[in-house]
Scaffold this active site. Structure first.
Site, mmCIF file in Angstrom:
data_model
loop_
_atom_site.group_PDB
_atom_site.id
_atom_site.type_symbol
_atom_site.label_atom_id
_atom_site.label_comp_id
_atom_site.label_asym_id
_atom_site.label_seq_id
_atom_site.Cartn_x
_atom_site.Cartn_y
_atom_site.Cartn_z
ATOM 1 N N CYS B 93 14.008 -0.418 -0.867
ATOM 2 C CA CYS B 93 13.823 0.983 -0.479
ATOM 3 C C CYS B 93 14.150 1.232 0.995
ATOM 4 O O CYS B 93 15.303 1.172 1.394
ATOM 5 C CB CYS B 93 12.418 1.425 -0.846
ATOM 6 S SG CYS B 93 12.281 3.204 -0.980
ATOM 7 N N HIS B 192 11.264 -0.277 -6.209
ATOM 8 C CA HIS B 192 10.250 -0.680 -5.242
ATOM 9 C C HIS B 192 9.029 -1.333 -5.897
ATOM 10 O O HIS B 192 8.988 -1.529 -7.099
ATOM 11 C CB HIS B 192 9.877 0.489 -4.332
ATOM 12 C CG HIS B 192 8.985 1.500 -4.974
ATOM 13 N ND1 HIS B 192 8.986 2.820 -4.605
ATOM 14 C CD2 HIS B 192 8.052 1.412 -5.952
ATOM 15 C CE1 HIS B 192 8.094 3.467 -5.323
ATOM 16 N NE2 HIS B 192 7.514 2.645 -6.131
#
Lengths: 475, 246
Positions: B93, B192
């Site tokens: 991310c 994530h």
């Protein structure tokens, strides 16, 4: 930032009772009618009356609260419901006519539903931290209590700093309101802006304060100069005594400070030291997070000039309501049901539930519906070490994300033989009831809470919590 | 055998349970008798490019990421040197974005990145969030890599090879069906949180990449991944879009 934000947010619209009479009356009576209908059908706990009434009159919250003597808003990530219920109980015990949303229905529709139900002198409103702005735009609150800002449903509110900025804008709409803030939370104190009427509550160093922490942290950055903060000690999560080595930003002195804290599985006791004196408080609610809830509610009550003896009396007997930590007896078992909705909530729940407990089976029921938060990554942010060290017989993982929970436990060291994955909620309870232990501890996310309560009741579970006066007031 | 893992900015870039991946890599190595040493490296620390086999970089809240980014750009040459020499890397991310060439904010400001991946990121309006599944060729299996994404930035490949192709979800930018980026043994991705927990095939692939620099092709003994694979399959099927199906 805050001054620019103040320009863009409309100030509180002082809604006069005379304006738009017809619309308001229609909204109120349709709302009340729907509420009545639901009561006849014995289906409580819905926000539909408020939802419909707000559709008819979007300014309804402002209109209904404009005639109150005091409107108090409680917001923050954790502890809102307990703080709201406790404060409402204290004010009622002091003889005030109080309206509050006791069932944790804290979105605008829930707030409106509570306000529709009856009229009072004081409104104590639990407001969802993400929608605070929708409420302060019309409700001219006299006092706002902020419990803490912790990592919560991030798919809804993104990062905490963005949430803090939104709360800051929401507070700018009510410049006259007294703020009652948690001094130990740097994200909360950053909301004090440039206001005079700010009061802080906090917790002095305790024997449990830690120099370092294993819990994942938020709020490491100085809100003023954006450099990393240092901590003298932590209480839990990022709550503690912080300072910025670069600028002068630090934990403000607490006007209402808990000192000489003693914690046990039977509750807590501490001295609340405040500008006009000292108040010894004893609460049957265990856990450090409940110390903060009591501290917040008692500080607000003292600010409202409630008699200290009344506060101490209510605090001494107050127990949280439905599902926050409810105990049942069912067949040969004692079952505890508890809500967990974010990493800090899960960390403190495990710490509290495992303390001094013998062999038990734990049931972790994790869902990922909208009200739970769609993203369950947060499970990995919780500190589950108290559970790992507890003498558990087995850990059952249930709910839509039973597998995610099980994997999280497996990699943190739970043997697969001690894990049982049963996604179905009914089946998970049946399995728990067949366990060769006396105690079962059920921790569930929001949408599982009512479901497990219903499943337990359907199997004949008897709640050990006696209904409190604070909970009987709202339909 | 020993795996030397460098965890970059563990106290700052720790959003959404990203740190779980370090634990998962450690366990999966230790269960096979491979010793693991995790070194946290943060603000102001020196980074020895030769000292690590695997780097991990998570995502962080805006403020924390801002603090980490300047320091990371300064460490950039060391990190690039390590990857050029064959070290493996997993960036998630915000960490992935920081390793690209630049990030263009909504006000048009350009923030330089490390430039490890030939990608750039632009701020978007609506956040791209939800469950995601991708197909990763290199894993040599039809089993998808699944996870959750939540990002405002849109990343575009400027020559970099994607990590995988989007089966459902948004991926890099929600438009071109690519997800993540690769450069040598480095992986950047928007999936994530504890990504590796439900993707043991990706976890082991990463372990092999990390070990091969010093130990050559390593054969990892199989582990009992019944639970992992069952969860991978159940979550994958649950979020498969049904649109267009009978």
């Amino acid at each position: 930032m805050s001054s620019a934000a103040a320009c863009t947010v409309p100030g509180p619209q002082r809604v006069k009772w005379g304006e738009n009479m017809l619309r308001a009356f229609l909204a109120i009576w349709i709302g009340r009618l729907v509420a009545l209908l639901f009561r006849w059908l014995k289906r409580g706990g819905t926000s539909l009356p408020g939802y419909l009434a707000l559709k008819i009159d979007p300014q309804l919250m402002g209109r209904l609260t404009s005639r109150y003597e005091k409107v108090i808003i409680v917001t923050g990530t954790n502890g809102k419901t307990t703080t709201t219920n406790l404060l409402a109980s204290i004010l009622r015990a002091a003889g005030l006519k109080v309206v509050h949303n006791s069932e944790g229905a804290n979105m605008p529709a829930g707030v409106a539903t509570a306000l529709l139900a009856r009229r009072g002198e004081v409104a104590v409103l639990e407001v969802d931290e993400g929608t605070l702005g929708l409420v302060t735009r019309q409700v001219k609150a006299d006092m706002v209590i902020i419990t803490n800002l912790l990592r919560d449903q991030l798919d809804r509110y993104h990062e905490l700093e963005q949430l803090a900025a939104a709360i800051s804008r929401a507070l700018a709409a009510i410049p006259a309101a007294t703020l009652v803030l948690n001094a130990d939370d740097s994200l909360v104190t950053s909301l004090s802006q440039v206001r005079e009427n700010v009061h802080y509550f906090g917790l002095a160093r305790t024997p449990w304060s830690q120099a370092t922490t294993s819990e994942v942290l938020e709020g490491h950055i100085c809100p003023r100069c954006r450099r990393p903060l240092q901590f003298n000690f932590y209480h839990y999560s990022h709550l503690g005594n912080y300072y910025c080595p670069q600028c002068s930003y630090s934990r403000p002195p607490a006007d209402y400070e808990a000192r000489e804290l003693e914690l046990s599985s039977a509750g807590a006791r501490f001295d609340l030291v405040y500008p006009a004196g000292k108040l010894a408080l004893r609460t049957p609610m265990p856990g450090i997070y409940n110390v903060y809830n009591v501290l917040a509610a008692a500080s607000a009550a003292l600010l409202l000039k409630i008699d200290p003896a009344t506060i101490a009396r209510v605090v001494a007997t107050f127990l949280p309501g439905q599902g926050r930590a409810e105990t049942f007896s069912l067949r040969d078992k004692r079952l505890t049901l508890m809500l967990v909705k974010n990493p800090t909530g899960l960390s403190v729940a495990l710490k509290t539930l495992t303390a001094g407990r013998g062999k038990a089976t734990y049931l972790l029921a994790i869902n990922d519906l909208a009200a739970d938060g769609r993203d369950v990554s947060w499970l990995w942010d919780a500190d589950i070490s108290p559970l790992l060290q507890a003498p558990y017989h087995r850990i059952i993982c249930a709910g839509l994300r039973a597998g995610d929970m099980a994997l999280c436990l497996k990699y943190q060291g739970v043997k697969e033989a001690d894990l049982k994955v049963i996604p179905g909620q009914e089946e998970s309870v049946d399995f728990l009831l067949g366990e060769p232990v006396d105690e079962g501890l059920i921790l569930c996310t929001y949408t599982n809470l009512a479901l497990y309560r219903r499943i337990l009741k359907a199997r004949g579970a008897v709640s050990e919590v006696t209904p409190l006066p604070s909970l009987s007031g709202t339909p | 055998m020993k795996l030397r893992l460098c965890h970059l900015y563990p106290e700052l870039l720790n959003l959404y349970g990203d740190r779980g991946n370090v634990l998962i890599l450690r366990r999966r190595a230790e269960w096979r008798g491979i010793e693991v040493e995790v070194t946290p490296i943060s603000l102001g620390d020196k980074l020895d490019p030769k000292a690590y086999d695997l780097f991990f970089l998570g995502g962080g809240p805006d403020q924390e990421q801002g603090v980490a980014s300047a320091d990371l750009v300064a460490k950039g040459p060391w990190l690039k040197e390590a990857v050029e020499a064959g070290a493996a890397l997993l960036a998630i991310c915000g960490g992935y974005q920081l390793l690209g060439e630049y990030y263009r904010t909504s006000t048009g400001e350009t923030l330089p990145g490390v430039g490890l991946f030939a990608v750039y990121t632009e701020a978007g309006n609506k956040r791209l969030k939800g469950n995601i599944a991708i197909q990763v060729e290199e894993l040599g299996t039809d089993r998808p890599v699944i996870g959750f994404e939540n990002h405002g930035g849109r990343t575009f490949l400027k020559g970099a090879r994607p990590l995988g192709r989007v089966i459902y979800g948004d991926g890099n930018n929600g438009t071109d069906q690519t997800e993540g980026a690769r450069y040598r043994n480095a992986i950047g991705t928007y999936l994530h949180g504890p990504l590796l927990s439900k993707n043991p095939h990706l976890a082991d692939y990463l372990l092999r990449l990390a070990l091969q620099r010093r130990y050559g092709e390593v054969e990892l003994p199989p582990l009992d991944d019944t639970l992992e694979l069952a969860v991978n399959e159940a979550v994958y099927r649950r979020f498969l879009p049904t649109k267009g199906k009978w």
